[in-house]
Write an enzyme that holds these catalytic residues in place. Structure first.
Site, PDB file in Angstrom:
ATOM      1  N   GLU A 128       8.969 -11.767 -21.341  1.00  0.00           N
ATOM      2  CA  GLU A 128       8.618 -10.402 -20.933  1.00  0.00           C
ATOM      3  C   GLU A 128       7.409  -9.882 -21.712  1.00  0.00           C
ATOM      4  O   GLU A 128       6.497  -9.269 -21.162  1.00  0.00           O
ATOM      5  CB  GLU A 128       9.824  -9.470 -21.124  1.00  0.00           C
ATOM      6  CG  GLU A 128       9.609  -8.016 -20.795  1.00  0.00           C
ATOM      7  CD  GLU A 128       9.105  -7.731 -19.393  1.00  0.00           C
ATOM      8  OE1 GLU A 128       8.619  -6.614 -19.160  1.00  0.00           O
ATOM      9  OE2 GLU A 128       9.132  -8.651 -18.547  1.00  0.00           O
TER      10      GLU A 128
ATOM     11  N   LYS B  48       3.887  -8.669 -20.105  1.00  0.00           N
ATOM     12  CA  LYS B  48       3.292  -7.341 -20.344  1.00  0.00           C
ATOM     13  C   LYS B  48       1.825  -7.487 -20.749  1.00  0.00           C
ATOM     14  O   LYS B  48       0.941  -6.818 -20.243  1.00  0.00           O
ATOM     15  CB  LYS B  48       4.072  -6.585 -21.440  1.00  0.00           C
ATOM     16  CG  LYS B  48       5.451  -6.108 -20.989  1.00  0.00           C
ATOM     17  CD  LYS B  48       5.438  -4.889 -20.128  1.00  0.00           C
ATOM     18  CE  LYS B  48       5.467  -5.176 -18.654  1.00  0.00           C
ATOM     19  NZ  LYS B  48       6.659  -5.720 -18.066  1.00  0.00           N
TER      20      LYS B  48
ATOM     21  N   CYS C 175       0.854  -1.188   0.000  1.00  0.00           N
ATOM     22  CA  CYS C 175       0.000   0.000   0.000  1.00  0.00           C
ATOM     23  C   CYS C 175       0.886   1.233   0.000  1.00  0.00           C
ATOM     24  O   CYS C 175       2.107   1.137   0.020  1.00  0.00           O
ATOM     25  CB  CYS C 175      -0.857  -0.019   1.263  1.00  0.00           C
ATOM     26  SG  CYS C 175      -1.691  -1.590   1.498  1.00  0.00           S
TER      27      CYS C 175
ATOM     28  N   GLU D  54      -0.328  -8.753 -17.729  1.00  0.00           N
ATOM     29  CA  GLU D  54      -0.563  -7.865 -16.581  1.00  0.00           C
ATOM     30  C   GLU D  54      -1.414  -6.652 -16.913  1.00  0.00           C
ATOM     31  O   GLU D  54      -2.072  -6.103 -16.030  1.00  0.00           O
ATOM     32  CB  GLU D  54       0.751  -7.472 -15.911  1.00  0.00           C
ATOM     33  CG  GLU D  54       1.724  -6.698 -16.712  1.00  0.00           C
ATOM     34  CD  GLU D  54       2.972  -6.396 -15.883  1.00  0.00           C
ATOM     35  OE1 GLU D  54       2.844  -6.115 -14.679  1.00  0.00           O
ATOM     36  OE2 GLU D  54       4.071  -6.458 -16.455  1.00  0.00           O
TER      37      GLU D  54
ATOM     38  N   TRP E 125      -3.670  -1.919  -1.257  1.00  0.00           N
ATOM     39  CA  TRP E 125      -3.638  -3.134  -2.073  1.00  0.00           C
ATOM     40  C   TRP E 125      -3.996  -4.249  -1.096  1.00  0.00           C
ATOM     41  O   TRP E 125      -3.218  -4.593  -0.215  1.00  0.00           O
ATOM     42  CB  TRP E 125      -2.238  -3.382  -2.656  1.00  0.00           C
ATOM     43  CG  TRP E 125      -2.213  -4.505  -3.640  1.00  0.00           C
ATOM     44  CD1 TRP E 125      -2.417  -4.428  -4.988  1.00  0.00           C
ATOM     45  CD2 TRP E 125      -1.937  -5.895  -3.381  1.00  0.00           C
ATOM     46  NE1 TRP E 125      -2.305  -5.677  -5.565  1.00  0.00           N
ATOM     47  CE2 TRP E 125      -2.018  -6.589  -4.604  1.00  0.00           C
ATOM     48  CE3 TRP E 125      -1.642  -6.626  -2.230  1.00  0.00           C
ATOM     49  CZ2 TRP E 125      -1.816  -7.972  -4.707  1.00  0.00           C
ATOM     50  CZ3 TRP E 125      -1.450  -8.003  -2.319  1.00  0.00           C
ATOM     51  CH2 TRP E 125      -1.532  -8.656  -3.556  1.00  0.00           C
TER      52      TRP E 125
ATOM     53  N   HIS F 255       7.351 -29.882 -27.809  1.00  0.00           N
ATOM     54  CA  HIS F 255       7.372 -30.809 -26.669  1.00  0.00           C
ATOM     55  C   HIS F 255       6.108 -30.664 -25.815  1.00  0.00           C
ATOM     56  O   HIS F 255       6.095 -31.040 -24.648  1.00  0.00           O
ATOM     57  CB  HIS F 255       8.634 -30.568 -25.825  1.00  0.00           C
ATOM     58  CG  HIS F 255       9.887 -30.702 -26.635  1.00  0.00           C
ATOM     59  ND1 HIS F 255      10.346 -31.898 -27.123  1.00  0.00           N
ATOM     60  CD2 HIS F 255      10.749 -29.753 -27.087  1.00  0.00           C
ATOM     61  CE1 HIS F 255      11.439 -31.694 -27.828  1.00  0.00           C
ATOM     62  NE2 HIS F 255      11.705 -30.411 -27.835  1.00  0.00           N
TER      63      HIS F 255
ATOM     64  N   ARG G  83       1.054   2.090  -5.916  1.00  0.00           N
ATOM     65  CA  ARG G  83       1.381   1.066  -4.935  1.00  0.00           C
ATOM     66  C   ARG G  83       0.169   0.213  -4.551  1.00  0.00           C
ATOM     67  O   ARG G  83       0.319  -0.809  -3.883  1.00  0.00           O
ATOM     68  CB  ARG G  83       1.955   1.703  -3.665  1.00  0.00           C
ATOM     69  CG  ARG G  83       3.181   2.578  -3.902  1.00  0.00           C
ATOM     70  CD  ARG G  83       3.646   3.201  -2.617  1.00  0.00           C
ATOM     71  NE  ARG G  83       4.031   2.181  -1.671  1.00  0.00           N
ATOM     72  CZ  ARG G  83       5.239   1.620  -1.636  1.00  0.00           C
ATOM     73  NH1 ARG G  83       6.145   2.008  -2.516  1.00  0.00           N
ATOM     74  NH2 ARG G  83       5.538   0.685  -0.785  1.00  0.00           N
TER      75      ARG G  83
ATOM     76  N   LYS H 298       2.769  -1.511  -8.117  1.00  0.00           N
ATOM     77  CA  LYS H 298       4.085  -1.283  -8.718  1.00  0.00           C
ATOM     78  C   LYS H 298       5.213  -1.916  -7.921  1.00  0.00           C
ATOM     79  O   LYS H 298       6.149  -2.499  -8.473  1.00  0.00           O
ATOM     80  CB  LYS H 298       4.327   0.224  -8.839  1.00  0.00           C
ATOM     81  CG  LYS H 298       5.638   0.611  -9.465  1.00  0.00           C
ATOM     82  CD  LYS H 298       5.675   0.222 -10.918  1.00  0.00           C
ATOM     83  CE  LYS H 298       6.967   0.526 -11.620  1.00  0.00           C
ATOM     84  NZ  LYS H 298       7.068  -0.092 -12.935  1.00  0.00           N
TER      85      LYS H 298
ATOM     86  N   ASN I  39       1.214  -0.329   5.879  1.00  0.00           N
ATOM     87  CA  ASN I  39       1.624  -1.016   4.652  1.00  0.00           C
ATOM     88  C   ASN I  39       2.438  -2.236   5.080  1.00  0.00           C
ATOM     89  O   ASN I  39       3.484  -2.082   5.714  1.00  0.00           O
ATOM     90  CB  ASN I  39       2.493  -0.092   3.795  1.00  0.00           C
ATOM     91  CG  ASN I  39       3.171  -0.856   2.662  1.00  0.00           C
ATOM     92  OD1 ASN I  39       2.655  -1.864   2.198  1.00  0.00           O
ATOM     93  ND2 ASN I  39       4.357  -0.401   2.275  1.00  0.00           N
ATOM     94  N   GLY I  40       1.940  -3.428   4.790  1.00  0.00           N
ATOM     95  CA  GLY I  40       2.649  -4.637   5.214  1.00  0.00           C
ATOM     96  C   GLY I  40       1.654  -5.718   5.590  1.00  0.00           C
ATOM     97  O   GLY I  40       0.458  -5.613   5.286  1.00  0.00           O
TER      98      GLY I  40
HETATM   99  C1  AGP Z   1       6.449  -5.771 -14.138  1.00  0.00           C
HETATM  100  O1  AGP Z   1       5.806  -5.064 -15.112  1.00  0.00           O
HETATM  101  C2  AGP Z   1       5.747  -5.847 -12.860  1.00  0.00           C
HETATM  102  N1  AGP Z   1       5.437  -4.580 -12.360  1.00  0.00           N
HETATM  103  C3  AGP Z   1       6.419  -6.730 -11.838  1.00  0.00           C
HETATM  104  O2  AGP Z   1       6.563  -7.995 -12.392  1.00  0.00           O
HETATM  105  C4  AGP Z   1       7.797  -6.245 -11.360  1.00  0.00           C
HETATM  106  O3  AGP Z   1       8.741  -6.399 -12.355  1.00  0.00           O
HETATM  107  C5  AGP Z   1       8.218  -7.076 -10.146  1.00  0.00           C
HETATM  108  O4  AGP Z   1       7.262  -6.886  -9.137  1.00  0.00           O
HETATM  109  C6  AGP Z   1       9.606  -6.687  -9.648  1.00  0.00           C
HETATM  110  O5  AGP Z   1       9.607  -5.368  -9.216  1.00  0.00           O
HETATM  111  P1  AGP Z   1      11.003  -4.622  -8.952  1.00  0.00           P
HETATM  112  O6  AGP Z   1      11.766  -4.604 -10.231  1.00  0.00           O
HETATM  113  O7  AGP Z   1      10.600  -3.264  -8.488  1.00  0.00           O
HETATM  114  O8  AGP Z   1      11.719  -5.409  -7.889  1.00  0.00           O
END
Ligand code: AGP
Length: 612
Positions: free
Chosen positions: A481, A485, A2, A488, A74, A504, A27, A607, A100-101
């Site tokens: 990757e 993208k 959060c 997500e 979150w 396979h 966040r 994020k 937050n936690g």
């Molecule tokens: C990627 O688009 C995501 N936001 C997520 O997978 C991110 O890469 C992952 O949480 C790692 O975050 P960081 O690079 O801040 O450690």
């Protein structure tokens, strides 16, 4: 994960808290709230939904006062409802907490308090903290917080106010980031210094088990025994405009277009023609130690893990150094046998990802030298690693990481050059890599020219439910990757595979409704990838190919067989991840837009993942 923010000073707190929450919304964004204090009256305002929903509610019911705390959530415990939104008050209405936690032993504590007659209003773990503080309150809020924290197991970055303690905020940190902002007759507390943009550039990063006490006139940091700590004040240098969208519709699109400049920043002052190698100012490991290293472990999560996979190819090719790539969330518990001359490198954009931080701490505990490749200056991982390299990509606000990925790959390429020049790489080879690296920002700028073509291709496939992303060697991690993208931000199901792995098993997924995105640039294994592409075509699967422009031979073959082709500049194989990532980012972006998804704040995500 959060975002929390607190303010105590002489200005109206509500607008400062709401504007700061907007900067922290990346966040977590399923509910939000704030509480202010005037005299001995707490003004609690909270709502499920976005900051905008809270702001609309505050129009009807403003929260007066120059003293308050706030939160954007979150969810970890309990659905996104008004009652589960923060702040949480103690049953007697005395104490308010934002957190937050995750409190791992909250259920046992809650049961005990309920047996003692305490009533709870929410499903959250955080409400237990408010109840415990009220339970220990005998005039001194700081002491009450300290005693309550001693009963908790888990992680927290939290802020507390009490209606019997005017002009006082108490903050505490264990595992989740928390910074203190120093102003003129006003002080701030935030999960991320970004929330303080425009208010102050003077911050103190709290360490684990530290508390802080803020009043309008003063601030102090205490250790777990309430002893005062000499805290270090950092001066932040950032341009407030950095985190704004500017002319772009979304932060993600802005950050995709910022990649050429981010790559220039990542390389600036780090490439030496004289020595035909790279130089890093903050590695803090002596060259002897780096030369003696027999193995590197690269660890991270999500996109950072994918960058680490590209790093494995780069460092093994140019430094001939064995590399292992580990998911941080697995590595922290797997306890693998690691020999002495192993250096562990944590890769992270935010520098606060809990699993990566724990993997770093575990490696330090085992005596391995640790480095961090990190974007956020002063973040926990950056401070706790023995040394490292800042990405210099600037603030990345869009939840889907883009420019940080490219900057991570660029820094890993320079690290491969640096370690290679310490081993087998000749100065001529080093000089050639430097020339090619210096050309990549322009190549990425040109790769952005595929935007219109990608937008048109997105229209054709936006309705597909499943996608396959296929690449080989340096482009296998980029396929992963690209799939991440799309997953997500558009919520479509997508899988990345090494192209030759399809036969396979996964090739069973191929049908007319399942497009395959093929990364097939010019290169030593072009023909192999071409035959993989043919296997998909033979089963009626539509193919979107990413190929090298200007290479008539390969381009012709791809145009013949693929349904759609996106051309990117022709660059050396080891730099192809930087060019090929661009069309995959844009494809995900446009498919998400066409599916009416919130590109910058996709559902269920945040994020920086500061909880386990
Ligand atoms: C990627 O688009 C995501 N936001 C997520 O997978 C991110 O890469 C992952 O949480 C790692 O975050 P960081 O690079 O801040 O450690």
């Amino acid at each position: 994960m959060c975002g929390i923010l607190g303010y105590v000073g002489h200005k109206e707190a509500e607008p400062i808290l709401v504007e700061g929450l907007r900067r922290l919304e990346y966040r977590g964004y399923d509910s939000a709230g704030l509480v202010t204090l005037t005299g001995s009256k707490l003004h609690l305002r909270k709502r499920a939904g976005r900051i905008a929903d809270l702001a609309a509610y505050l129009k009807e019911r403003p929260a007066p006062g120059c003293h308050g705390i706030s939160h954007t959530r979150w969810a970890t415990h309990g659905p996104a409802t008004d009652s589960n939104a923060h702040p949480h008050l103690s049953a007697d209405g005395e104490v308010a907490v934002v957190h937050n936690g995750v409190i791992e032993n909250y259920a046992a504590l809650k049961r005990q308090l309920q047996e003692e007659g305490v009533t709870f209003r929410s499903d959250t773990d955080t409400e237990v903290i408010a109840q415990l503080i009220a339970r220990h309150r005998d005039g001194d809020l700081v002491e009450a917080v300290r005693k309550a924290l001693a009963l908790l197991k888990g992680t927290y970055g939290l802020a507390v106010i009490s209606r019997r303690a005017p002009d006082l905020i108490v903050g505490a940190r264990l595992g989740s980031p928390l910074v203190l902002g120093i102003g003129e007759e006003e002080h701030f507390l935030a999960s991320d210094p970004a929330a303080l943009i425009g208010h102050t550039e003077k911050v103190v990063y709290l360490h684990d088990r530290e508390l802080c006490v803020l009043t309008p006139a003063d601030w102090r940091v205490l250790d777990a025994d309430s002893m005062r700590v000499e805290a270090c004040v950092h001066q932040l240098d950032w341009d407030p405009g950095d985190a704004d969208k500017g002319a772009f519709e979304h932060h993600m699109l802005k950050e995709i277009y910022e990649q050429p400049e981010a790559l220039e920043n990542a390389m600036r002052g780090r490439l030496s023609d004289a020595d035909a190698t790279a130089h890093f100012g903050g590695l803090n490991l002596d060259p002897q130690q780096l030369r003696r290293a027999e193995r590197l472990i690269l660890t991270g999560c999500g996109t950072s893990y994918h960058a680490a996979l590209v790093g494995e190819y780069l460092i093994e090719e140019f430094a001939r150094l064995p590399v292992e790539v580990e998911y941080a969330s697995e590595f922290r518990y797997r306890n693998p046998p690691i020999d002495r001359n192993t250096i562990v490198i944590a890769i992270t954009q935010s520098g606060e990802t809990a699993d990566t931080l724990a993997a770093l701490r575990e490696s330090k505990r085992k005596g391995h030298p640790t480095l961090a490749l990190c974007n956020v200056v002063g973040s926990t991982i950056a401070r706790e690693a023995d040394g490292g390299v800042y990405l210099r990509a600037g603030p990345e606000v869009g939840v889907a990481s883009t420019k940080a990925f490219s900057s991570q790959v660029a820094v890993l390429t320079m690290l491969a050059l640096y370690l290679g020049r310490m081993r087998h790489l000749s100065s001529l080879q080093g000089a050639q890599m430097i020339r090619e690296l210096r050309g990549i920002p322009e190549a990425v700028r040109q790769a952005l020219d595929c935007h219109d073509a990608v937008r048109a291709i997105a229209r054709r496939y936006a309705g597909a439910r499943n996608f396959l992303y296929l690449g080989r060697q340096y482009l296998f991690p980029v396929a992963l990757e690209g799939a991440l993208k799309l997953k997500e931000i558009s919520y479509a199901h997508a899988e990345g595979y090494p192209a030759a792995e399809m036969k396979h098993g996964p090739i069973a997924l191929v049908d007319e409704q399942t497009p395959s995105v093929f990364l097939i640039p010019r290169g030593p294994i072009f023909d192999k990838v071409m035959s993989n592409l043919e296997e998909i075509k033979a089963r009626g699967g539509p193919v979107i190919a990413v190929a090298s422009e200007g290479d008539g031979e390969t381009a012709g073959q791809v145009l013949d067989r693929a349904d759609d082709v996106i051309f990117v500049p022709d660059v050396p194989e080891y730099l192809q991840p930087l060019a090929a990532a661009v069309p995959l980012q844009l494809l995900a972006y446009h498919i998400a837009l066409l599916r009416d998804c919130d590109v910058d704040k996709p559902r269920n995500l945040a994020k920086s993942v500061t909880v386990e």
